[in-house]
Write a protein that holds these residues in place. Structure first.
Motif, mmCIF file in Angstrom:
data_model
loop_
_atom_site.group_PDB
_atom_site.id
_atom_site.type_symbol
_atom_site.label_atom_id
_atom_site.label_comp_id
_atom_site.label_asym_id
_atom_site.label_seq_id
_atom_site.Cartn_x
_atom_site.Cartn_y
_atom_site.Cartn_z
ATOM 1 N N ILE A 66 0.842 -1.203 0.000
ATOM 2 C CA ILE A 66 0.000 0.000 0.000
ATOM 3 C C ILE A 66 0.871 1.244 0.000
ATOM 4 O O ILE A 66 0.613 2.209 -0.737
ATOM 5 C CB ILE A 66 -0.948 -0.016 1.214
ATOM 6 C CG1 ILE A 66 -1.973 -1.154 1.070
ATOM 7 C CG2 ILE A 66 -1.663 1.323 1.367
ATOM 8 C CD1 ILE A 66 -2.836 -1.381 2.296
ATOM 9 N N GLU A 67 1.927 1.223 0.797
ATOM 10 C CA GLU A 67 2.837 2.364 0.858
ATOM 11 C C GLU A 67 3.555 2.563 -0.481
ATOM 12 O O GLU A 67 3.704 3.697 -0.964
ATOM 13 C CB GLU A 67 3.854 2.152 1.979
ATOM 14 C CG GLU A 67 4.873 3.269 2.138
ATOM 15 C CD GLU A 67 4.262 4.570 2.619
ATOM 16 O OE1 GLU A 67 4.882 5.633 2.382
ATOM 17 O OE2 GLU A 67 3.178 4.541 3.226
ATOM 18 N N ALA A 68 3.985 1.469 -1.099
ATOM 19 C CA ALA A 68 4.748 1.569 -2.346
ATOM 20 C C ALA A 68 3.889 2.074 -3.499
ATOM 21 O O ALA A 68 4.376 2.827 -4.357
ATOM 22 C CB ALA A 68 5.345 0.206 -2.692
ATOM 23 N N THR A 69 2.636 1.651 -3.559
ATOM 24 C CA THR A 69 1.775 2.018 -4.687
ATOM 25 C C THR A 69 0.928 3.255 -4.423
ATOM 26 O O THR A 69 0.394 3.846 -5.363
ATOM 27 C CB THR A 69 0.826 0.860 -5.033
ATOM 28 O OG1 THR A 69 -0.004 0.560 -3.899
ATOM 29 C CG2 THR A 69 1.612 -0.388 -5.432
ATOM 30 N N ARG A 70 0.763 3.610 -3.146
ATOM 31 C CA ARG A 70 -0.122 4.720 -2.762
ATOM 32 C C ARG A 70 -1.553 4.480 -3.244
ATOM 33 O O ARG A 70 -2.293 5.409 -3.562
ATOM 34 C CB ARG A 70 0.388 6.048 -3.306
ATOM 35 C CG ARG A 70 1.781 6.418 -2.831
ATOM 36 C CD ARG A 70 1.799 6.775 -1.366
ATOM 37 N NE ARG A 70 3.118 7.197 -0.919
ATOM 38 C CZ ARG A 70 3.396 7.592 0.325
ATOM 39 N NH1 ARG A 70 2.450 7.583 1.240
ATOM 40 N NH2 ARG A 70 4.617 7.953 0.649
ATOM 41 N N ALA A 71 -1.958 3.230 -3.309
ATOM 42 C CA ALA A 71 -3.292 2.890 -3.800
ATOM 43 C C ALA A 71 -4.366 3.465 -2.887
ATOM 44 O O ALA A 71 -4.218 3.487 -1.661
ATOM 45 C CB ALA A 71 -3.446 1.375 -3.895
ATOM 46 N N THR A 72 -5.465 3.904 -3.489
ATOM 47 C CA THR A 72 -6.592 4.443 -2.727
ATOM 48 C C THR A 72 -7.769 3.474 -2.666
ATOM 49 O O THR A 72 -8.718 3.710 -1.925
ATOM 50 C CB THR A 72 -7.061 5.779 -3.329
ATOM 51 O OG1 THR A 72 -7.385 5.590 -4.720
ATOM 52 C CG2 THR A 72 -5.964 6.834 -3.217
ATOM 53 N N THR A 73 -7.725 2.406 -3.470
ATOM 54 C CA THR A 73 -8.709 1.325 -3.393
ATOM 55 C C THR A 73 -7.967 0.022 -3.168
ATOM 56 O O THR A 73 -7.015 -0.281 -3.880
ATOM 57 C CB THR A 73 -9.550 1.221 -4.673
ATOM 58 O OG1 THR A 73 -10.332 2.413 -4.833
ATOM 59 C CG2 THR A 73 -10.495 0.021 -4.625
ATOM 60 N N ILE A 74 -8.405 -0.735 -2.172
ATOM 61 C CA ILE A 74 -7.797 -2.026 -1.850
ATOM 62 C C ILE A 74 -8.867 -3.104 -1.975
ATOM 63 O O ILE A 74 -9.950 -2.989 -1.384
ATOM 64 C CB ILE A 74 -7.232 -2.056 -0.410
ATOM 65 C CG1 ILE A 74 -6.369 -0.820 -0.125
ATOM 66 C CG2 ILE A 74 -6.461 -3.350 -0.186
ATOM 67 C CD1 ILE A 74 -5.156 -0.673 -1.001
ATOM 68 N N ILE A 75 -8.582 -4.138 -2.748
ATOM 69 C CA ILE A 75 -9.480 -5.287 -2.868
ATOM 70 C C ILE A 75 -8.778 -6.511 -2.298
ATOM 71 O O ILE A 75 -7.681 -6.866 -2.732
ATOM 72 C CB ILE A 75 -9.883 -5.550 -4.325
ATOM 73 C CG1 ILE A 75 -10.642 -4.347 -4.903
ATOM 74 C CG2 ILE A 75 -10.746 -6.817 -4.432
ATOM 75 C CD1 ILE A 75 -11.006 -4.500 -6.366
ATOM 76 N N CYS A 76 -9.408 -7.138 -1.319
ATOM 77 C CA CYS A 76 -8.934 -8.419 -0.785
ATOM 78 C C CYS A 76 -9.831 -9.491 -1.385
ATOM 79 O O CYS A 76 -11.030 -9.547 -1.095
ATOM 80 C CB CYS A 76 -8.992 -8.420 0.740
ATOM 81 S SG CYS A 76 -7.871 -7.217 1.490
ATOM 82 N N LEU A 77 -9.258 -10.340 -2.218
ATOM 83 C CA LEU A 77 -10.019 -11.132 -3.182
ATOM 84 C C LEU A 77 -10.479 -12.486 -2.624
ATOM 85 O O LEU A 77 -10.461 -13.491 -3.316
ATOM 86 C CB LEU A 77 -9.154 -11.333 -4.434
ATOM 87 C CG LEU A 77 -9.862 -11.618 -5.757
ATOM 88 C CD1 LEU A 77 -10.862 -10.530 -6.101
ATOM 89 C CD2 LEU A 77 -8.830 -11.745 -6.870
ATOM 90 N N GLY A 78 -10.899 -12.502 -1.383
ATOM 91 C CA GLY A 78 -11.463 -13.719 -0.819
ATOM 92 C C GLY A 78 -10.462 -14.546 -0.044
ATOM 93 O O GLY A 78 -9.249 -14.479 -0.266
ATOM 94 N N ASP A 79 -10.976 -15.347 0.875
ATOM 95 C CA ASP A 79 -10.152 -16.125 1.803
ATOM 96 C C ASP A 79 -9.130 -15.212 2.490
ATOM 97 O O ASP A 79 -7.966 -15.562 2.663
ATOM 98 C CB ASP A 79 -9.465 -17.296 1.102
ATOM 99 C CG ASP A 79 -10.439 -18.431 0.802
ATOM 100 O OD1 ASP A 79 -11.634 -18.297 1.133
ATOM 101 O OD2 ASP A 79 -10.010 -19.453 0.243
ATOM 102 N N SER A 80 -9.619 -14.056 2.890
ATOM 103 C CA SER A 80 -8.761 -13.122 3.619
ATOM 104 C C SER A 80 -8.446 -13.652 5.009
ATOM 105 O O SER A 80 -7.415 -13.322 5.591
ATOM 106 C CB SER A 80 -9.435 -11.757 3.715
ATOM 107 O OG SER A 80 -9.651 -11.223 2.427
ATOM 108 N N PHE A 81 -9.348 -14.483 5.540
ATOM 109 C CA PHE A 81 -9.169 -15.115 6.846
ATOM 110 C C PHE A 81 -9.281 -16.624 6.659
ATOM 111 O O PHE A 81 -9.989 -17.093 5.778
ATOM 112 C CB PHE A 81 -10.213 -14.603 7.833
ATOM 113 C CG PHE A 81 -10.196 -13.098 7.952
ATOM 114 C CD1 PHE A 81 -9.328 -12.471 8.838
ATOM 115 C CD2 PHE A 81 -11.003 -12.318 7.143
ATOM 116 C CE1 PHE A 81 -9.282 -11.088 8.914
ATOM 117 C CE2 PHE A 81 -10.965 -10.933 7.216
ATOM 118 C CZ PHE A 81 -10.110 -10.311 8.103
ATOM 119 N N ASP A 82 -8.583 -17.372 7.511
ATOM 120 C CA ASP A 82 -8.572 -18.809 7.318
ATOM 121 C C ASP A 82 -9.921 -19.435 7.645
ATOM 122 O O ASP A 82 -10.249 -20.498 7.119
ATOM 123 C CB ASP A 82 -7.456 -19.454 8.126
ATOM 124 C CG ASP A 82 -6.812 -20.602 7.384
ATOM 125 O OD1 ASP A 82 -6.522 -20.455 6.189
ATOM 126 O OD2 ASP A 82 -6.617 -21.668 7.991
#
Length: 221
Positions: A66-82
Motif C-alpha cells: 500500500i505504501e509503495a503504490t499509494r493505492a486508494t482502493t484495496i481489494i482483498c479477493l477472498g479467503d482473507s481469513f482462514d
C-alpha cells in the motif's frame, strides 16, 4: 512501477513481485488469499503448530505494498481469513493495524470459501466487484471474461542452472487472471493441475513472483 506490465480486457495492469496486482488508472491494489489466522486455526483444530507470526508477516507485506503504490482502493479477493473464527480471534493490535490501513481508502472484502460471511472489520463485503472492464471475484468461472480471481494459489516450477525453482505465480490469458496467494504459509497448486489447465487457454502465461517478476508459457506438465 516495479513489476510485470500487461493488459487484460483493455485494462493496463501490473503484476508485482509480492503477488499483489496494481491497476494504476484506478489507483487500485488487489491481493488474494491472505488466510490471516491460519496458525490459530490449525492449532485450534489440533492440526499442529505453525510459527505464530504469519498474520503479522502478511500484514507487514500488505502495508508495504500500500505504501509503495499509494493505492486508494484495496481489494482483498477472498479467503482473507482462514475461517470466520480466525477473523474473530485476531488480536486487537492486528485489528487496529487493518483499520489504520483502511483509513482514507476504499476497502473491499470479496467473499471466499474460507470466509463466506462478513467480519467485524471496516470496509465493504461483496460476493464480487464489477469494475469495468474487469470483474473481481474469488473463484474463476469458465464462462467469464475480464475476470480477476484467486482461490487456487497457483505456483509454477522452472529449471534454473540445473535446479528446479518453484514460485507462486499469476496465470494470465486473454480472458482472465488468476492471482497467487498473498498470505504467508498458504501453499499452492501447480499450474499443470487439471483444474487450472482446463480454465486457462493454451497460450496462457505464468508470471512468476519474486524480486524481478517474469513471464513464461504456463507449465502444463
Amino acid at each position: 512501477m516495479d513489476g510485470y506490465a500487461f493488459t487484460l480486457a483493455g485494462a493496463d495492469l501490473v503484476a508485482r513481485g509480492s503477488g499483489a496486482l496494481y491497476w494504476p488508472a484506478q489507483s487500485l491494489l488487489c491481493v488474494s488469499d491472505l488466510h490471516l489466522g491460519k496458525a490459530e486455526r490449525m492449532a485450534r483444530r489440533g492440526m499442529g503448530q505453525m510459527p505464530p507470526y504469519e498474520t503479522r508477516d502478511t500484514l507487514t507485506r500488505l502495508d508495504d505494498e500500500i505504501e509503495a503504490t499509494r493505492a486508494t482502493t484495496i481489494i482483498c479477493l477472498g479467503d482473507s481469513f482462514d475461517d470466520t473464527a480466525a477473523a474473530e480471534a485476531l488480536s486487537l493490535d492486528d485489528k487496529l493495524w487493518i483499520s489504520r490501513m483502511q483509513a482514507g481508502r476504499r476497502w473491499v472484502w470479496i467473499e471466499g470459501n474460507h470466509d463466506p460471511g462478513p467480519v467485524d472489520l471496516g470496509g465493504a463485503h461483496l460476493a464480487a466487484l464489477p469494475l469495468a472492464p474487469l470483474t473481481f471475484a474469488h473463484e474463476a468461472k469458465a464462462a467469464n471474461a475480464g475476470e480477476v480471481s484467486g482461490h487456487y494459489h497457483p505456483k509454477a516450477t522452472l529449471a534454473v542452472k540445473g535446479r528446479s525453482v518453484t514460485r507462486p505465480c499469476f496465470l494470465l490469458d486473454s480472458d482472465r487472471l488468476i492471482m497467487p496467494a498473498f498470505g504467508t504459509y498458504t501453499g499452492g497448486l501447480q499450474s499443470h493441475a487439471e483444474v487450472l489447465s482446463t480454465l486457462m487457454r493454451p497460450e496462457a502465461l505464468a508470471i512468476l513472483t519474486g524480486p524481478t517478476p517474469s513471464a513464461m508459457p504456463m507449465p502444463r506438465t
